[in-house]
Design a protein around this motif. Structure first.
Motif, PDB file in Angstrom:
ATOM      1  N   ASP A   4       0.821  -1.205   0.000  1.00 56.26           N
ATOM      2  CA  ASP A   4       0.000   0.000   0.000  1.00 56.26           C
ATOM      3  C   ASP A   4       0.856   1.257   0.000  1.00 56.26           C
ATOM      4  O   ASP A   4       1.926   1.314   0.616  1.00 56.26           O
ATOM      5  N   ILE A   5       0.380   2.284  -0.712  1.00 52.78           N
ATOM      6  CA  ILE A   5       0.971   3.613  -0.688  1.00 52.78           C
ATOM      7  C   ILE A   5      -0.125   4.567  -0.240  1.00 52.78           C
ATOM      8  O   ILE A   5      -1.159   4.681  -0.899  1.00 52.78           O
ATOM      9  N   ARG A   6       0.096   5.238   0.857  1.00 55.38           N
ATOM     10  CA  ARG A   6      -0.929   6.132   1.404  1.00 55.38           C
ATOM     11  C   ARG A   6      -0.404   7.567   1.399  1.00 55.38           C
ATOM     12  O   ARG A   6       0.641   7.859   1.971  1.00 55.38           O
ATOM     13  N   ILE A   7      -1.154   8.435   0.733  1.00 53.31           N
ATOM     14  CA  ILE A   7      -0.787   9.832   0.592  1.00 53.31           C
ATOM     15  C   ILE A   7      -1.785  10.681   1.381  1.00 53.31           C
ATOM     16  O   ILE A   7      -2.999  10.486   1.278  1.00 53.31           O
ATOM     17  N   LYS A 197      -8.910   1.844  -3.699  1.00 55.77           N
ATOM     18  CA  LYS A 197     -10.307   1.838  -3.271  1.00 55.77           C
ATOM     19  C   LYS A 197     -11.193   0.939  -4.121  1.00 55.77           C
ATOM     20  O   LYS A 197     -12.382   0.798  -3.832  1.00 55.77           O
ATOM     21  N   SER A 198     -10.662   0.345  -5.162  1.00 60.92           N
ATOM     22  CA  SER A 198     -11.470  -0.518  -6.021  1.00 60.92           C
ATOM     23  C   SER A 198     -10.712  -1.788  -6.355  1.00 60.92           C
ATOM     24  O   SER A 198      -9.495  -1.866  -6.197  1.00 60.92           O
ATOM     25  N   ASN A 199     -11.443  -2.778  -6.810  1.00 59.15           N
ATOM     26  CA  ASN A 199     -10.831  -4.032  -7.250  1.00 59.15           C
ATOM     27  C   ASN A 199     -10.415  -3.876  -8.712  1.00 59.15           C
ATOM     28  O   ASN A 199     -11.240  -3.978  -9.617  1.00 59.15           O
ATOM     29  N   SER A 200      -9.166  -3.606  -8.935  1.00 52.15           N
ATOM     30  CA  SER A 200      -8.680  -3.293 -10.270  1.00 52.15           C
ATOM     31  C   SER A 200      -8.681  -4.523 -11.173  1.00 52.15           C
ATOM     32  O   SER A 200      -8.379  -5.642 -10.736  1.00 52.15           O
ATOM     33  N   ILE A 201      -9.004  -4.307 -12.451  1.00 55.16           N
ATOM     34  CA  ILE A 201      -8.937  -5.380 -13.433  1.00 55.16           C
ATOM     35  C   ILE A 201      -7.494  -5.792 -13.704  1.00 55.16           C
ATOM     36  O   ILE A 201      -7.250  -6.846 -14.302  1.00 55.16           O
ATOM     37  N   LEU A 202      -6.547  -4.982 -13.241  1.00 60.48           N
ATOM     38  CA  LEU A 202      -5.128  -5.274 -13.461  1.00 60.48           C
ATOM     39  C   LEU A 202      -4.476  -5.961 -12.268  1.00 60.48           C
ATOM     40  O   LEU A 202      -3.271  -6.189 -12.275  1.00 60.48           O
ATOM     41  N   SER A 203      -5.271  -6.284 -11.258  1.00 61.99           N
ATOM     42  CA  SER A 203      -4.703  -6.886 -10.039  1.00 61.99           C
ATOM     43  C   SER A 203      -4.088  -8.258 -10.302  1.00 61.99           C
ATOM     44  O   SER A 203      -3.215  -8.700  -9.555  1.00 61.99           O
ATOM     45  N   GLY A 204      -4.536  -8.933 -11.355  1.00 68.06           N
ATOM     46  CA  GLY A 204      -4.021 -10.257 -11.654  1.00 68.06           C
ATOM     47  C   GLY A 204      -2.856 -10.282 -12.622  1.00 68.06           C
ATOM     48  O   GLY A 204      -2.413 -11.371 -13.028  1.00 68.06           O
ATOM     49  N   GLY A 215      -5.328   8.038  -1.329  1.00 73.73           N
ATOM     50  CA  GLY A 215      -5.069   9.438  -1.024  1.00 73.73           C
ATOM     51  C   GLY A 215      -5.492  10.374  -2.129  1.00 73.73           C
ATOM     52  O   GLY A 215      -5.854   9.953  -3.234  1.00 73.73           O
ATOM     53  N   PRO A 216      -5.449  11.672  -1.847  1.00 74.26           N
ATOM     54  CA  PRO A 216      -5.870  12.680  -2.820  1.00 74.26           C
ATOM     55  C   PRO A 216      -4.826  12.888  -3.915  1.00 74.26           C
ATOM     56  O   PRO A 216      -3.681  12.448  -3.805  1.00 74.26           O
ATOM     57  N   HIS A 217      -5.247  13.565  -4.980  1.00 71.75           N
ATOM     58  CA  HIS A 217      -4.303  13.956  -6.020  1.00 71.75           C
ATOM     59  C   HIS A 217      -3.204  14.816  -5.405  1.00 71.75           C
ATOM     60  O   HIS A 217      -3.493  15.651  -4.547  1.00 71.75           O
ATOM     61  N   VAL A 222       2.983   9.339 -11.188  1.00 72.71           N
ATOM     62  CA  VAL A 222       4.003   8.304 -11.090  1.00 72.71           C
ATOM     63  C   VAL A 222       5.219   8.796 -10.311  1.00 72.71           C
ATOM     64  O   VAL A 222       5.896   8.012  -9.630  1.00 72.71           O
ATOM     65  N   GLY A 223       5.492  10.101 -10.341  1.00 73.20           N
ATOM     66  CA  GLY A 223       6.619  10.639  -9.587  1.00 73.20           C
ATOM     67  C   GLY A 223       6.449  10.478  -8.090  1.00 73.20           C
ATOM     68  O   GLY A 223       7.415  10.206  -7.364  1.00 73.20           O
ATOM     69  N   VAL A 224       5.217  10.639  -7.615  1.00 75.40           N
ATOM     70  CA  VAL A 224       4.923  10.428  -6.195  1.00 75.40           C
ATOM     71  C   VAL A 224       5.146   8.970  -5.833  1.00 75.40           C
ATOM     72  O   VAL A 224       5.715   8.643  -4.781  1.00 75.40           O
ATOM     73  N   GLN A 225       4.720   8.067  -6.705  1.00 76.35           N
ATOM     74  CA  GLN A 225       4.866   6.634  -6.442  1.00 76.35           C
ATOM     75  C   GLN A 225       6.333   6.202  -6.464  1.00 76.35           C
ATOM     76  O   GLN A 225       6.766   5.397  -5.637  1.00 76.35           O
ATOM     77  N   ILE A 226       7.098   6.767  -7.391  1.00 73.41           N
ATOM     78  CA  ILE A 226       8.531   6.464  -7.433  1.00 73.41           C
ATOM     79  C   ILE A 226       9.192   6.872  -6.117  1.00 73.41           C
ATOM     80  O   ILE A 226      10.000   6.123  -5.547  1.00 73.41           O
ATOM     81  N   ALA A 227       8.839   8.054  -5.621  1.00 73.37           N
ATOM     82  CA  ALA A 227       9.443   8.561  -4.383  1.00 73.37           C
ATOM     83  C   ALA A 227       9.108   7.669  -3.193  1.00 73.37           C
ATOM     84  O   ALA A 227       9.922   7.538  -2.270  1.00 73.37           O
ATOM     85  N   LYS A 228       7.938   7.065  -3.197  1.00 77.02           N
ATOM     86  CA  LYS A 228       7.531   6.200  -2.083  1.00 77.02           C
ATOM     87  C   LYS A 228       8.094   4.783  -2.203  1.00 77.02           C
ATOM     88  O   LYS A 228       8.260   4.102  -1.188  1.00 77.02           O
TER      89      LYS A 228
END
Length: 449
Positions: A4-7, A197-204, A215-217, A222-228
């Motif tokens: 999980d990544i929580r912003i 917050k949703s069951n992504s079709i890409l989870s598999g 979290g909010p925008h 992707v830059g935020v995710q890279i940093a985390k």
């Protein structure tokens, strides 16, 4: 299993005009366009001339600085115009489309049975390489580099932006093939982030490290995710690919063709029936919006309202755009607009409007700046919407001063212009933060490389 990544820091800008999950097909444009300016810092070298007949996927130009990187036609047809600017800079290549496409055949391939060099050569020859962008600098990846990791953000948190779940609902197999190809290009991991917050079709999807984002925008940036997940240090490279572009790469391997079809969201308060449309990269904007707008006094944006580019109805869809947003033009002014609480229909993070009393309300935003650039910077204001572990105000000051040492220490390698889009929106000084960051990154490319 996912991480999980929580912003917490950020802002969800709620606007009227979200696209319904309905997909239609736009009428085929008569003319398609490729603009070298969509590929920042790429100097094009043409391989065709006006009047030439081209197939879909045929090379139009390549990068002078990295000749292996080729840029191809999204459709088959005839090159009817090559627009040039000052010093003969190429501004646009216009293609009159055939009634039906004929494709350059690249052959079907299984990326799992190919070597890394074979996959790279296939992507370069087909014109799919420009979908791969590099951080730092937010430019097309250099073909000679090897990244420490590859990141795919399948969660778009920007206002009214295209929902990846809708756009890829029939493209999961293509997405998987694209991931299989990208895995060959790095010795590290391929990181895939989805809406927590949703069951992504890409989870598999296999072959990735899955991350659920909350979290909010700008949580979806992707830059935020890279940093985390795996921050960028000096001298390191990571690559990023948008999810629909991953599917286009996958289609190349599954079908042997460069299919430039995307599912875009036509959204905004001035769209009569906001929904999704299947279009080709570079399609004419008038074919996308014709007969679908509620009024004439509008701003058409190729992209979302925070990071997109203004276009006219005679313009074209940007190469990387997955959203077309239409909002009212801000050419009107409010009496005593400087007064606090002067309008219940306005959103403000600074409590100069009544929006804080209705946090769930959706607003009909226009393009009015409500003021001009001011010699005033409010301390602590920018930090409220910046989830990256940097000092945004100090970094902007270092960028304005062109102080490379300070920029490095303050995190210039970790950011892209889109990470400062919310600062453009909320800052009292009306600074063009994205423009400042882009110019600073260009300086780093020139001085540091």
């Amino acid at each position: 299993m996912s991480t999980d990544i929580r912003i917490k820091k950020g802002l969800d800008l709620k606007l009227v005009g979200e696209a319904q999950a309905i997909i239609a097909v736009v009428s085929r444009s008569q003319v398609y366009s490729i603009k070298p300016s969509d590929f920042h810092k790429v100097t094009p070298k043409l391989v065709i001339k006006e009047g030439a007949e081209v197939q879909a996927g045929e090379v139009i130009f390549y990068s002078k600085d990295d000749e292996a990187v080729k840029f191809v036609s999204p459709v088959s047809g005839k090159i009817i115009e090559i627009k040039r600017g000052e010093k003969r800079v190429i501004l646009e290549i216009r293609i009159q489309a055939d009634a039906q496409d004929t494709f350059v055949e690249h052959g079907k391939n299984n990326p799992n049975e190919m070597s890394a060099d074979q996959v790279k050569a296939h992507l370069l020859a087909s014109g799919c390489w420009p979908f791969i962008k590099q951080r730092p600098y937010d430019v097309v990846a250099h073909s000679g580099d090897s990244p420490k990791a590859i990141f795919i953000s399948a969660y778009s948190s920007a206002p009214l932006s295209s929902d990846v779940e809708v756009a890829l609902k029939d493209k999961v197999a293509s997405f998987q093939a694209g991931v299989d190809a990208l895995r060959k290009l790095t010795s590290g991991k391929v990181h895939l982030s989805v809406n927590g917050k949703s069951n992504s079709i890409l989870s598999g999807i296999s072959g990735v490290e899955l991350h659920k984002v909350f979290g909010p925008h700008p949580a979806g940036n992707v830059g935020v995710q890279i940093a985390k997940i795996n921050p960028i240090n000096i001298g390191e490279r990571v690559w990023v690919v948008a999810p629909q572009d991953v599917a286009i790469i996958g289609d190349l391997f599954l079908n042997g063709k460069f299919d430039a079809t995307k599912i875009i969201a036509l959204a905004g308060s001035e769209v009569a029936n906001p929904q999704y449309y299947a279009v080709r990269i570079g399609a004419q904007m008038k074919e996308i919006v014709s007969g679908k707008l509620a009024s004439d006094n509008v701003r058409i944006i190729s992209g979302d309202v925070l990071t997109g580019a203004k276009v006219t109805a005679d313009g074209n869809l940007g190469y990387y755009a997955n959203t077309v947003t239409v909002i009212p033009e801000g050419n009107h002014y409010r009496m005593f607009g400087w007064m606090p609480f002067a309008g219940a229909d306005k959103h403000s993070m600074q409590r100069t409007a009544l929006s804080f009393l209705a946090p769930g309300k959706k607003y009909k935003a226009d393009t009015n700046l409500n003021g001009e650039e001011r010699a005033l910077v409010v301390t602590g204001e920018m930090e409220k919407v910046m989830p990256l572990d940097i000092y945004p105000m100090q970094l902007l000051k270092a960028c304005l001063a062109s102080n490379i040492d300070k920029m490095e220490k303050l995190g210039i390698y970790e950011v892209a212009p889109e990470d400062f889009a919310l600062i453009d929106y909320i800052n009292t000084s009306k600074l063009e933060a994205q423009e400042i960051i882009r110019e600073a990154l260009d300086l780093m490319i020139k001085e540091v490389g």
